[in-house]
Each structure stands twice: as structure tokens, then as C-alpha cells.
Design a protein around this motif. Structure first.
Motif, short mmCIF file in Angstrom:
data_model
loop_
_atom_site.label_atom_id
_atom_site.label_comp_id
_atom_site.label_asym_id
_atom_site.label_seq_id
_atom_site.Cartn_x
_atom_site.Cartn_y
_atom_site.Cartn_z
N ILE A 5 -22.73 -11.15 32.33
CA ILE A 5 -24.14 -11.16 32.98
C ILE A 5 -24.37 -10.00 34.73
O ILE A 5 -25.46 -9.54 34.19
N ALA A 6 -23.62 -10.41 34.98
CA ALA A 6 -23.66 -9.09 36.19
C ALA A 6 -22.72 -8.36 35.91
O ALA A 6 -23.42 -7.29 36.12
N LEU A 7 -22.68 -8.12 34.57
CA LEU A 7 -22.01 -7.00 33.76
C LEU A 7 -23.46 -5.91 33.95
O LEU A 7 -23.14 -4.92 33.88
N ALA A 8 -23.80 -7.24 32.90
CA ALA A 8 -24.86 -6.25 32.72
C ALA A 8 -25.92 -6.09 33.51
O ALA A 8 -27.06 -5.11 33.18
N GLN A 9 -26.41 -6.82 33.89
CA GLN A 9 -27.54 -6.81 35.23
C GLN A 9 -26.59 -5.59 35.81
O GLN A 9 -27.75 -4.50 36.18
N ALA A 10 -25.46 -4.80 36.61
CA ALA A 10 -24.92 -3.69 36.69
C ALA A 10 -25.67 -2.03 36.18
O ALA A 10 -25.71 -1.41 36.70
N ARG A 11 -25.53 -2.96 35.05
CA ARG A 11 -25.82 -1.43 33.77
C ARG A 11 -27.38 -1.55 33.65
O ARG A 11 -27.24 0.05 33.56
N TYR A 12 -27.92 -2.33 33.73
CA TYR A 12 -28.97 -2.12 33.02
C TYR A 12 -30.28 -3.24 34.16
O TYR A 12 -31.00 -4.38 34.24
N PRO A 13 -30.48 -2.64 35.84
CA PRO A 13 -30.44 -2.91 36.81
C PRO A 13 -31.88 -4.08 36.55
O PRO A 13 -32.52 -5.38 37.07
#
Length: 333
Positions: A98-106
Motif C-alpha cells: 500500500i505504501a509503495l502504491a501511495q508513493a507511486r500514485y499519490p
């Protein structure tokens, strides 16, 4: 306007992704899988230049509070951190994804979809564990897992869904579920995804006295016991070679052959238990990486169940990512 939905499905051995167009019907644009241990950037390299309108995540355990799909916010993240105690193999990895996806697609909304949701309304005779009431009051119960896979089987059967269905989801993680009228009424996994049938590296159901023995006589702490039952047992522990049945089929040792037989017998015993729950079965569906692709294993399980007479059997793909995309689309509609 058609929306694009990205799904991220982290299992115990790999991460699967899918890209879907929110059309009627839902349409898969791309899909893939990477093994755990691959660099995080490799996942997004595989996904490519996708700008999703929503991201759906498979979450194995939502703890005592989260069962229905939910938009992820700070409060949900806090609850998922607490729920990681119930699924230490999966929870931290899901939070990291989830953290990776939030960083990639904020700016993209993200949705959590729970494997426990399909089993949330199991009858009390199935969900209640035989422990003191004070412990049950803290949410210690049978939760059940692989719910998104089970949902996908029910959806694929559609109008052909029988009243009494047994689903054997067999992969690195494995479980067996009894479904009556499209609803889960019993399942092999319990409080955590460690219980039930023998799995790739998980012991499945074992004598709880063994854990006490390890505490008292081997002086093991919680972390060491967790490593034994979740990471060092199952097919790997039995064979001393691999957790992968593809490898074990090609390994000509007594230990490898025994590991395969024990795995198949444990699945058959759980299926037999679900026949008790359902009063028989109208259909058994094999799914998951092993269930879909390993004809030898299916044959051994069928042989162990020959006493039950002729029960129709099918092999269907586990379409967890499609279920995640469907939930995300409906929730954000």
C-alpha cells in the motif's frame, strides 16, 4: 467514461497484478506476477505506463473490524497494522505494498478487499473456537481466508452454482471451504492463515501440545515457534527439499514422495469434513496454482475420496484480481 483499475494481490510467495477496464462486463487489460524477493521497482516496471483511476489491494486479514471492502485512509492503515498480528506472513507485506502504491500514485484512491469477508457470516458452529469466553470476547474466532478466490468461483459458476459446493483452493497457501447457497458455512483455516491443510511452508493443523513442548523443552520464544510453523514446516519441512510441488514431483526420494502423500491426504480429510457440514456435496471445485495445474495431486485427492461416491468435480481458475477490481469499481461508483 471507462475507468482503469489496478489490482495488487500479494500472496505468501508472489505478487500478482492486474489492470482492468471498468466496463460492463469488467475487462482485463493486462496481468502478471513476480516472485517475492524481486526488487520493488520490478513490479511497477512490469505494470508499465498505467495511470489508474483506482487501486484495489487484496488484504488477507482485516482483524476484528474490517470485512467489507473499504477506501484506505489513515484510520484503515492503523487498523491494518493491528490486524497484522493475525497474519504475520501477509499483513506487513500488504502494508508495504500500500505504501509503495501511495508513493507511486499519490492522488489515486485505494481500496482494501479482505479475504475474510466471504466468511464473515459463517454460522456460530463453524466460527466459534472451543476456548474460554473471555478470549472469544477479544475476537479470537475462526475467520477463514481465500475468500476472494471463493467469491470468484461462485461468480464463475453463475446460474450453475449448486446448493452444496466445496472449494479446494490449493496453492502455496491452501484451504478448503464449504459453500451452501453461495455463502460460506465452514472453512479449514482458523484465526490465522496458518491452520488447516498442510501447505508449502506452513504446518496446518497440529497438536497445540507441540507448541507447549517447544516452549518448555526447547526453550523457543514466539518468533522461533512462528518460524517453525509458518516458514519451515509443510512440504518444505517434510521433504527437506522444497515447498514447491513441481520440484517435489521431480525429486525421487522417500521424503519427497511422503510429503506429496501427506499434502493430498490432508486436503482429502478437510474435504471430507466439509461433506459433513453440507450433508454431501453437489460439486467440488479445485482452484489455485496447484488445484488448477497439478493433475497428479488432484488424482490422489480423488482416490482418497472414492468412498464418498461420485461427486462431480471441476477445475476453475482463481480470479482474485477480478474480484478485487469489481469491489473497487462498485465502492468508488
Amino acid at each position: 467514461m471507462t475507468r482503469t483499475i489496478l489490482t495488487l494481490n500479494g500472496g505468501s510467495s508472489s505478487v500478482k497484478f492486474g489492470v482492468y477496464a471498468d466496463a460492463d462486463p469488467l475487462r482485463e487489460i493486462a496481468a502478471g506476477e513476480i516472485e517475492h524477493g524481486t526488487a520493488d521497482t520490478a513490479l511497477f516496471d512490469r505494470i508499465g505506463a498505467v495511470t489508474p483511476d483506482a487501486i484495489g489491494h487484496r488484504i488477507v486479514h482485516g482483524g476484528t473490524e474490517l470485512f467489507a471492502p473499504v477506501v484506505i485512509d489513515a484510520g484503515v492503515i492503523d487498523r491494518l497494522r493491528r490486524a497484522s498480528a493475525f497474519a504475520p506472513l501477509h499483513g506487513p507485506a500488504a502494508l508495504a505494498m500500500i505504501a509503495l502504491a501511495q508513493a507511486r500514485y499519490p492522488s489515486v484512491p485505494q481500496v482494501a478487499c479482505f479475504d475474510t469477508g466471504f466468511h464473515a457470516d459463517m454460522p456460530d458452529v463453524a466460527r466459534t473456537l472451543p476456548i474460554p469466553a473471555a478470549l472469544r470476547a477479544d475476537g479470537i474466532r475462526r475467520y477463514g481466508f481465500h475468500g476472494l478466490s471463493c467469491e470468484s468461483i461462485v461468480a464463475q459458476l453463475g446460474d450453475a452454482l449448486p446448493d452444496r459446493l466445496v472449494i479446494a483452493h490449493l496453492g502455496n497457501g491452501a484451504s478448503v471451504t464449504a459453500v451452501r447457497g453461495g455463502r460460506s458455512v465452514d472453512t479449514s483455516m482458523g484465526l490465522t492463515p496458518s491452520g488447516g491443510v498442510v501447505m508449502g511452508t506452513r504446518a496446518g493443523d497440529i497438536d497445540p501440545g507441540l507448541l507447549l513442548y517447544l516452549l518448555r523443552e526447547r526453550r523457543m520464544d514466539a518468533a522461533a515457534i512462528e518460524a517453525v510453523i509458518d516458514r519451515e514446516s509443510g512440504l518444505l519441512g517434510l521433504s527437506a527439499v522444497s515447498a514447491d510441488l513441481r520440484v517435489l514431483h521431480g525429486t525421487d526420494t522417500a521424503a519427497a514422495r511422503l510429503a506429496i502423500r501427506i499434502f493430498c491426504r490432508s486436503v482429502a480429510k478437510q474435504v471430507a469434513g466439509m461433506l459433513v457440514t453440507l450433508g454431501g456435496a453437489d460439486l467440488i471445485v479445485f482452484t489455485g496454482g496447484i488445484g488448477e495445474n497439478d493433475a497428479q495431486v488432484r488424482g490422489l485427492i480423488r482416490a482418497d475420496l472414492a468412498w464418498a461416491g461420485t461427486v462431480p468435480q471441476r477445475v476453475l481458475p482463481s480470479r482474485e484480481n477480478r474480484q478485487i477490481a469489481w469491489h473497487a469499481a462498485r465502492l468508488l461508483a
